[in-house]
Design an enzyme around this catalytic site. Sequence first.
Site, PDB file in Angstrom:
ATOM      1  N   ASP A  70       0.834  -1.199   0.000  1.00  0.00           N
ATOM      2  CA  ASP A  70       0.000   0.000   0.000  1.00  0.00           C
ATOM      3  C   ASP A  70       0.870   1.252   0.000  1.00  0.00           C
ATOM      4  O   ASP A  70       2.030   1.235   0.413  1.00  0.00           O
ATOM      5  CB  ASP A  70      -0.946   0.013   1.200  1.00  0.00           C
ATOM      6  CG  ASP A  70      -0.224  -0.072   2.537  1.00  0.00           C
ATOM      7  OD1 ASP A  70       0.760  -0.836   2.640  1.00  0.00           O
ATOM      8  OD2 ASP A  70      -0.640   0.626   3.484  1.00  0.00           O
ATOM      9  N   GLU A 139       0.037  -0.996   5.859  1.00  0.00           N
ATOM     10  CA  GLU A 139       1.131  -0.490   6.689  1.00  0.00           C
ATOM     11  C   GLU A 139       1.027   1.015   6.838  1.00  0.00           C
ATOM     12  O   GLU A 139       1.338   1.565   7.892  1.00  0.00           O
ATOM     13  CB  GLU A 139       2.477  -0.866   6.070  1.00  0.00           C
ATOM     14  CG  GLU A 139       3.676  -0.657   7.000  1.00  0.00           C
ATOM     15  CD  GLU A 139       4.261   0.739   6.959  1.00  0.00           C
ATOM     16  OE1 GLU A 139       5.072   1.078   7.835  1.00  0.00           O
ATOM     17  OE2 GLU A 139       3.899   1.526   6.042  1.00  0.00           O
TER      18      GLU A 139
END
Length: 381
Positions: A70, A139
């Site tokens: 991400d 994250e």
Amino acid sequence: MELSNTVKLAQKLVRIESVTPNDNGCQELVKDIIKPLGFTCYTVEENGVTNLLALHGHGAPFTLFLGHTDVVPTGDKNTWEHDPYCGDIYEYDGIPYLYGRGSADMKGGDAAMICAMCNYVEQHQNHRGTIALLLTSNEEGDAVGGTPFMVEYMKERNMIPDYCIIGECSSDEVFGDSIKNGRRGDLNASIYIHGLQGHVAMGECAKNAVFEASRFIQGMIENPVDNGTPFFPPTSFQVSNIKAGTGADNVIPGDCYLRCNFRWNDLETPEKIEQHVRAVAKTLNIDCDMEFREEGKPFLTKDGALIDALYHAIKDVTGREPTLGTSGGTSDGRFVRPLGTQTVEFGPVAKMIHKVDERVGVDELDKLTTIYEKALHELMD
């Protein structure tokens, strides 16, 4: 220019718009690369988050590469010189860079980890021990359903790594100058400072909450939480957001909202930091309410075979002798280290992460792949 497999993979990953927590197919791309080499792959979805756990071999030693697919949002795309998801190579000061959101944080590191694993496994199909990869798509967000969930998933199946290498940007000024052997904890606070609303022409009849907030901020700056430790810098204090006023030009604000962040070292706990902050406010006679939320604990790997292996590989490839450091942001290493796993971060220069025109040096990615391979040889052979 001829591009390596690492850079080509990084390009493909950058071109996928995977704003947290949406993986958007990055991990499927990775699975297609590693499964033909005999990796056993598990896709685990939780709370809208996609996680990929891939393993090759069995038993000890167990080396885990940890990353995330991400990225943070781009902001106004018109402020970028190149399209944020172009994944193209452009020169900057005569040096070729891979451009795009996530190129540095951390799809370039992902590509280097994956290619190093593949290169090693191709050469050593019957290697001893276990080589594994864990990728999450949350994250950059709150991590719920991400790495902490997968750590519990692994614990339940007795998958406890001996070593964990995180491909996050760790270099400070030049590639290879620093290994992050720990990170500070992360604590956020919402502080509501109260004054007395009034007319701007009658300040004597009011108390400006912004002025009160400025006194509080100055008090925190003049009274730091601590002075640091042998392994960590001082606990930091930052104001990330501030809000006050009614929108009218002739009203003194009666309330001011501060969003504050503390990156804390191993001297502290969230409770001790909160006590310190409340004491500063009380000493200054600030009328306020506070709410604190811990986002992550500090972690530290003081020494061990993992640091030795990376040190030797970095020196061999770059000629530099990396220092150990704990500065910078936090990472998902904070969830893995409590397993007893030696946990470190090593990756490209960190200066461009989360910035407009994010980029990473092409040469850095190729050298990073080689360093990971060399470290694997020292740890696994």
